[in-house]
Structures are given as C-alpha cells and as structure tokens.
Design a protein around this motif. Structure first.
Motif, PDB file in Angstrom:
ATOM      1  N   UNK A   1      48.110 -59.415  82.212  1.00 35.72           N
ATOM      2  CA  UNK A   1      47.731 -59.098  83.470  1.00 35.72           C
ATOM      3  C   UNK A   1      46.386 -59.764  84.049  1.00 35.72           C
ATOM      4  N   UNK A   2      45.311 -59.211  82.822  1.00 35.68           N
ATOM      5  CA  UNK A   2      44.010 -59.865  83.114  1.00 35.68           C
ATOM      6  C   UNK A   2      43.173 -59.565  81.789  1.00 35.68           C
ATOM      7  N   UNK A   3      41.806 -60.083  81.754  1.00 34.16           N
ATOM      8  CA  UNK A   3      40.851 -59.478  80.955  1.00 34.16           C
ATOM      9  C   UNK A   3      39.624 -58.959  81.572  1.00 34.16           C
ATOM     10  N   UNK A   4      39.040 -58.021  81.065  1.00 29.95           N
ATOM     11  CA  UNK A   4      37.904 -57.527  81.424  1.00 29.95           C
ATOM     12  C   UNK A   4      36.855 -57.945  80.648  1.00 29.95           C
ATOM     13  N   UNK A   5      35.993 -59.065  80.994  1.00 31.77           N
ATOM     14  CA  UNK A   5      35.218 -59.657  80.077  1.00 31.77           C
ATOM     15  C   UNK A   5      33.687 -59.382  80.599  1.00 31.77           C
ATOM     16  N   UNK A   6      32.771 -59.461  79.915  1.00 30.01           N
ATOM     17  CA  UNK A   6      31.341 -59.085  80.074  1.00 30.01           C
ATOM     18  C   UNK A   6      30.566 -58.395  79.190  1.00 30.01           C
ATOM     19  N   UNK A   7      31.308 -57.630  78.108  1.00 31.94           N
ATOM     20  CA  UNK A   7      30.343 -57.072  77.177  1.00 31.94           C
ATOM     21  C   UNK A   7      29.627 -57.978  76.074  1.00 31.94           C
ATOM     22  N   UNK A   8      28.794 -57.926  75.566  1.00 32.38           N
ATOM     23  CA  UNK A   8      28.203 -58.922  74.714  1.00 32.38           C
ATOM     24  C   UNK A   8      28.295 -58.422  73.273  1.00 32.38           C
ATOM     25  N   UNK A   9      28.880 -57.259  73.117  1.00 32.55           N
ATOM     26  CA  UNK A   9      29.187 -56.687  71.654  1.00 32.55           C
ATOM     27  C   UNK A   9      30.308 -56.013  71.585  1.00 32.55           C
ATOM     28  N   UNK A  10      30.963 -55.431  70.628  1.00 33.86           N
ATOM     29  CA  UNK A  10      32.251 -55.113  70.327  1.00 33.86           C
ATOM     30  C   UNK A  10      32.375 -53.883  71.529  1.00 33.86           C
TER      31      UNK A  10
ATOM     32  N   UNK B   1      13.825 -44.516  70.905  1.00 30.96           N
ATOM     33  CA  UNK B   1      14.845 -44.846  69.974  1.00 30.96           C
ATOM     34  C   UNK B   1      15.012 -46.667  69.916  1.00 30.96           C
ATOM     35  N   UNK B   2      14.641 -47.090  68.696  1.00 33.61           N
ATOM     36  CA  UNK B   2      14.784 -48.512  68.529  1.00 33.61           C
ATOM     37  C   UNK B   2      16.053 -49.018  68.170  1.00 33.61           C
ATOM     38  N   UNK B   3      16.835 -47.976  67.403  1.00 34.67           N
ATOM     39  CA  UNK B   3      18.142 -48.555  66.791  1.00 34.67           C
ATOM     40  C   UNK B   3      19.213 -48.871  67.895  1.00 34.67           C
ATOM     41  N   UNK B   4      20.302 -49.592  67.443  1.00 32.20           N
ATOM     42  CA  UNK B   4      21.119 -49.990  68.491  1.00 32.20           C
ATOM     43  C   UNK B   4      22.122 -48.767  68.797  1.00 32.20           C
ATOM     44  N   UNK B   5      22.575 -48.739  69.950  1.00 34.75           N
ATOM     45  CA  UNK B   5      23.452 -47.949  70.834  1.00 34.75           C
ATOM     46  C   UNK B   5      24.828 -48.260  70.895  1.00 34.75           C
ATOM     47  N   UNK B   6      25.497 -47.371  70.405  1.00 35.49           N
ATOM     48  CA  UNK B   6      27.109 -47.619  71.017  1.00 35.49           C
ATOM     49  C   UNK B   6      27.720 -45.964  71.218  1.00 35.49           C
ATOM     50  N   UNK B   7      28.419 -45.933  71.851  1.00 36.51           N
ATOM     51  CA  UNK B   7      29.052 -44.689  72.401  1.00 36.51           C
ATOM     52  C   UNK B   7      30.412 -44.569  71.735  1.00 36.51           C
ATOM     53  N   UNK B   8      30.804 -43.291  71.178  1.00 39.17           N
ATOM     54  CA  UNK B   8      31.913 -43.111  70.189  1.00 39.17           C
ATOM     55  C   UNK B   8      32.965 -42.399  71.045  1.00 39.17           C
TER      56      UNK B   8
ATOM     57  N   UNK C   1      30.323 -50.009  74.886  1.00 41.15           N
ATOM     58  CA  UNK C   1      30.089 -51.285  73.919  1.00 41.15           C
ATOM     59  C   UNK C   1      28.911 -51.043  73.303  1.00 41.15           C
ATOM     60  N   UNK C   2      28.832 -51.778  71.924  1.00 39.21           N
ATOM     61  CA  UNK C   2      27.611 -51.967  71.338  1.00 39.21           C
ATOM     62  C   UNK C   2      26.388 -52.738  71.858  1.00 39.21           C
ATOM     63  N   UNK C   3      26.798 -53.183  73.269  1.00 37.91           N
ATOM     64  CA  UNK C   3      25.601 -53.940  73.899  1.00 37.91           C
ATOM     65  C   UNK C   3      24.767 -52.793  74.622  1.00 37.91           C
ATOM     66  N   UNK C   4      25.348 -51.632  74.477  1.00 39.66           N
ATOM     67  CA  UNK C   4      24.448 -50.337  75.257  1.00 39.66           C
ATOM     68  C   UNK C   4      24.905 -49.933  76.623  1.00 39.66           C
ATOM     69  N   UNK C   5      26.099 -50.612  77.093  1.00 43.22           N
ATOM     70  CA  UNK C   5      26.355 -50.472  78.435  1.00 43.22           C
ATOM     71  C   UNK C   5      27.532 -49.414  78.555  1.00 43.22           C
TER      72      UNK C   5
ATOM     73  N   UNK D   1      22.980 -49.253  81.772  1.00 48.09           N
ATOM     74  CA  UNK D   1      22.388 -49.670  80.417  1.00 48.09           C
ATOM     75  C   UNK D   1      21.698 -48.432  79.976  1.00 48.09           C
ATOM     76  N   UNK D   2      22.784 -47.749  79.267  1.00 48.45           N
ATOM     77  CA  UNK D   2      22.235 -46.323  78.804  1.00 48.45           C
ATOM     78  C   UNK D   2      21.309 -46.110  77.987  1.00 48.45           C
ATOM     79  N   UNK D   3      20.669 -46.980  77.087  1.00 49.98           N
ATOM     80  CA  UNK D   3      19.280 -46.618  76.404  1.00 49.98           C
ATOM     81  C   UNK D   3      18.210 -46.642  77.540  1.00 49.98           C
ATOM     82  N   UNK D   4      18.238 -47.184  78.622  1.00 54.42           N
ATOM     83  CA  UNK D   4      17.155 -47.148  79.623  1.00 54.42           C
ATOM     84  C   UNK D   4      17.037 -45.844  80.563  1.00 54.42           C
ATOM     85  N   UNK D   5      18.275 -45.044  80.089  1.00 47.48           N
ATOM     86  CA  UNK D   5      18.206 -43.747  80.899  1.00 47.48           C
ATOM     87  C   UNK D   5      17.487 -42.583  80.049  1.00 47.48           C
ATOM     88  N   UNK D   6      16.912 -42.863  78.907  1.00 50.20           N
ATOM     89  CA  UNK D   6      16.226 -41.741  78.326  1.00 50.20           C
ATOM     90  C   UNK D   6      15.398 -40.821  79.242  1.00 50.20           C
TER      91      UNK D   6
END
Length: 413
Positions: free
Chosen positions: A182-191, A241-248, A209-213, A229-234
C-alpha cells in the motif's frame, strides 16, 4: 540483539518475563494470590538439528524468551524463544495450547485483531503466520524484507500488516495479499526499532528509530505528520547524554491519549500526549529512574507500570495527578506483584547488566581522511623514487649510465 526482561499487561492480567521463564498474575485485587509460572526449558517440541555449510551442527538455542504478546482481548498469549519455538497459551485459565517450531529466531510477534493468527517477524526479514484456531498448524510465509525485521503490527481492521526493518523502512502491506504494498513510510535515517498503530485512531502510526526521533504518520499514504527529536527534550537539570538514542517500547493509553516512550539502556521514560485534531505529539514530562528500566505498560485505569532492575523495588507504579505523573507509594496490588518478583528474582538476574539492545544495528561510520592522506604521501614518495631511479639509469653521451652528482636530484613532482 540482547534480550532483557519484559512486561506485558492486558486487562487484569500481568506477565513478567526474564530468561527462559515468565510468571503471570492478576492485578484485579490484592487478595487473589494466584500465580502461573512457565519455563521454556520444559517445552516439549525442539527444532530439528540444523547443520551449517561445514556439516557441523549449528549452535543450539538457550531457551531465552525473545518476544511475547497478548491478543487484543487478552484471551491468548504467545512467545518465541531462542530455541526457535512459538509457544501459544490460553489465559482464562492459563494453559499451554501448543509448541511449534519457527524457521529462524524471531524479533517480534503480534496477534491479528480477529485473534485467528499470530504473525511472527524474524531476523532474516520474513513474516510467518501461525493459526490460533488450529494450534498445531504449521507456519505460512506471508511476506519478506531484504533486511532484518525489528517489529510487526496490524491495523485494527486487519486490512494491513505493517513491518519495520533495519534499513530505515516502514512497509504497509495488504493482509489479504501481502505481496501488494500500500505504501512506505520513509524518513528515518537509522533502523526503525518500534512501530505502533494507534487503536482508537486506526489511521495513525507511531514509530521510533535509532535516529532519536518519535514520528507520527498517516500510514496509508506514507505521509509524516509530526516529528519529535527526543534527545533534545531532556530536562534542564538532567545530565547531558552523548550516547546514541533508541526507544525499545512505545505504549499508549486510551484515556487522554497518553504515549509513553521507553529509552533503551537509559533510565528514562518520556511522556507525550497525542493531539489528534492537530496531528501533534505534545511532550509533557520525563520520568527518571535510578535503575535501568526494562519495560513499561499502561493499565486500563490510566496507570503506568514500570519494571526496573532493582530487586528491592522491581515494580514502580505511576498515575497522573493534575496532568503530572507521580509515583504511587502505597498500593496493595503493587506490593503483591513485587513480592512475587522478589521470590522469583532468579529469572530476572540474566537481564541484569545486559548492554544496549540495538547497539549493533547502527550504521558504521569511518573517518578515513587521515589514512587517505598517509597513503597519498606514501604513493607520491614512491613515484619520486622511481623517477630518480629512471634518471640515474639513463645512458650518457658515451653510452654509459649517467651518474648524478650529489645535489642533482630533481625536485619536480
């Protein structure tokens, strides 16, 4: 991908899993002390021994639970383990219905809305369906990606199957004909780590995604509606935190459209509200913890259960008070379930200290400029030496090789 402890909640049934075991109890009242415990190492059916290209048996699984899910009504519960098995349960009362083998180790599973099938996504990028009504039936290949699948979901009307993969894509396929996209949802820059179809607004999809969004989509058209952009919401006083962000985990509560986002390997849960008319995700609050948070789940009564790496207080309960989420200190059901977990803490010990679940999925980046410049210098030096050798070997007027005097080395390049 490492597997940590997990929490599932549907209606009045609560399940906590860890290692090869899970325990199920009720949160209806504190007087009901019934407990169902299951250990995958006792499951009957084992997959046939597979052999690698060298003819040697491949590594056997360790029975660790990799993924689990309730059906929509809570009548069924399913899990997959590291030994490539799909185990189906009836929950009223708890009973194991079947143990079936899957082709490859799985990363996610979900029930269809009709509760007739279980969809299982695996590391090779395939989705298989298994019948719930015929618990002994074999799996059927439904669709496939060219990369590892990380999550699978279905629309509330069962018309669409949504899949998220390591290569940044969200695919929307027809359930009746999965080869039709039906479609693709494209825009994430990581997994794409997690996807979630909003049940009371079935045209909307949440993804992280691993791009933090965290993104909101109208998935049938593939249109992105909003992005956070979740890391900016601290919080201002929170450590940077400098480490990469992903949500589980993405969890949703019908009442007031709350969204809880669990940050992988970071003791933080971000709370949002979904503003449907304006197609916005409104950031409300950040819940910080002293211990690693393994999983979260919303209760129907608008309370948030948090499973954390702390034997003394394995569960924390939150509820909204005047728009702000606050912990509940005195609750008899919380005390009862926490007591069960302390007595069965051995099943959770394997999840203690587990590293980032998604760390191996990030794109590899290389800074090879220094190496390039060094090799370029070596190449120029070699060309200079060859030129000098040719000039020193050229014959002079008498037919003898011309001897270069000291200091006659060409300075050309």
């Amino acid at each position: 991908m490492a597997s940590s402890a997990g929490l599932s909640l549907c209606g009045q049934a609560l399940v906590v899993r860890g290692g090869s075991r899970f325990l199920a109890t009720t949160i209806a009242n504190s007087d009901d002390d019934s407990l169902f415990v299951y250990d995958c190492s006792t499951a009957e059916e084992k997959p046939q021994e597979n052999k690698g290209e060298d003819g040697q048996p491949v590594e056997k699984g360790n029975d660790m639970i990799l993924a689990s899910a309730f059906s929509e009504s809570g009548s069924y519960f399913a899990l997959t383990d590291d030994s490539k098995r799909l185990i189906l349960f009836r929950t009223k009362p708890w009973q194991c219905l079947s143990v079936r083998t899957v082709v490859r180790r799985c990363t996610a599973l979900t029930f269809t809305a009709s509760e007739e099938k279980v969809l299982v996504a695996d590391k090779s990028g395939d989705v298989y369906s298994f019948s719930v009504l015929e618990p002994q039936g074999c799996g059927k290949l439904e669709l496939g990606h060219l990369s590892m699948l990380l999550d699978v979901a279905v629309s509330p009307d069962d018309r669409y199957v949504l899949t998220a993969d390591r290569d940044e894509k969200i695919r929307v396929s027809w359930s009746a004909a999965p080869h039709s996209i039906e479609s693709f949802c494209l825009g994430h820059t990581e997994f794409v780590s997690r996807i979630f179809v909003v049940p009371d607004h079935p045209e909307l999809l949440l993804s992280t995604s691993g791009d933090g969004t965290l993104r909101l989509w109208e998935y049938r058209s593939g249109r992105e509606l909003h992005r956070c952009h979740v890391p900016t919401l601290q919080e201002p006083d929170a450590p940077q935190r400098e480490k990469r962000f992903a949500a589980s985990r993405i969890m949703y509560c019908y009442q007031d459209s709350w969204v809880a986002l669990l940050c992988d390997s970071i003791p933080v849960v971000c709370i949002f509200q979904l503003d449907v008319p304006r197609h916005l995700l409104v950031y409300r609050q950040q819940l910080s913890f002293q211990h690693r948070v393994w999983d979260v789940a919303f209760e129907e009564t608008q309370r948030l259960w948090v499973l954390q790496d702390c034997r003394e207080a394995p569960l924390v309960l939150y509820e909204p008070v005047q728009g702000q989420w606050q912990s509940v200190s005195e609750n008899d059901v919380l005390k009862k379930v926490s007591s069960h977990l302390r007595r069965n803490w051995a099943m959770l010990e394997g999840s203690t200290g587990v590293g980032d679940s998604f760390n191996s999925l990030y794109k590899a980046s290389f800074d090879n400029m220094a190496t390039y410049l060094h090799k370029k210098e070596e190449r120029l030096q070699q060309q200079l030496e060859k030129r000098q050798q040719r000039e020193s070997s050229q014959p002079g007027p008498n037919g003898h090789a011309k001897k270069l005097k000291s200091g006659d080395v060409s300075s050309g390049c």
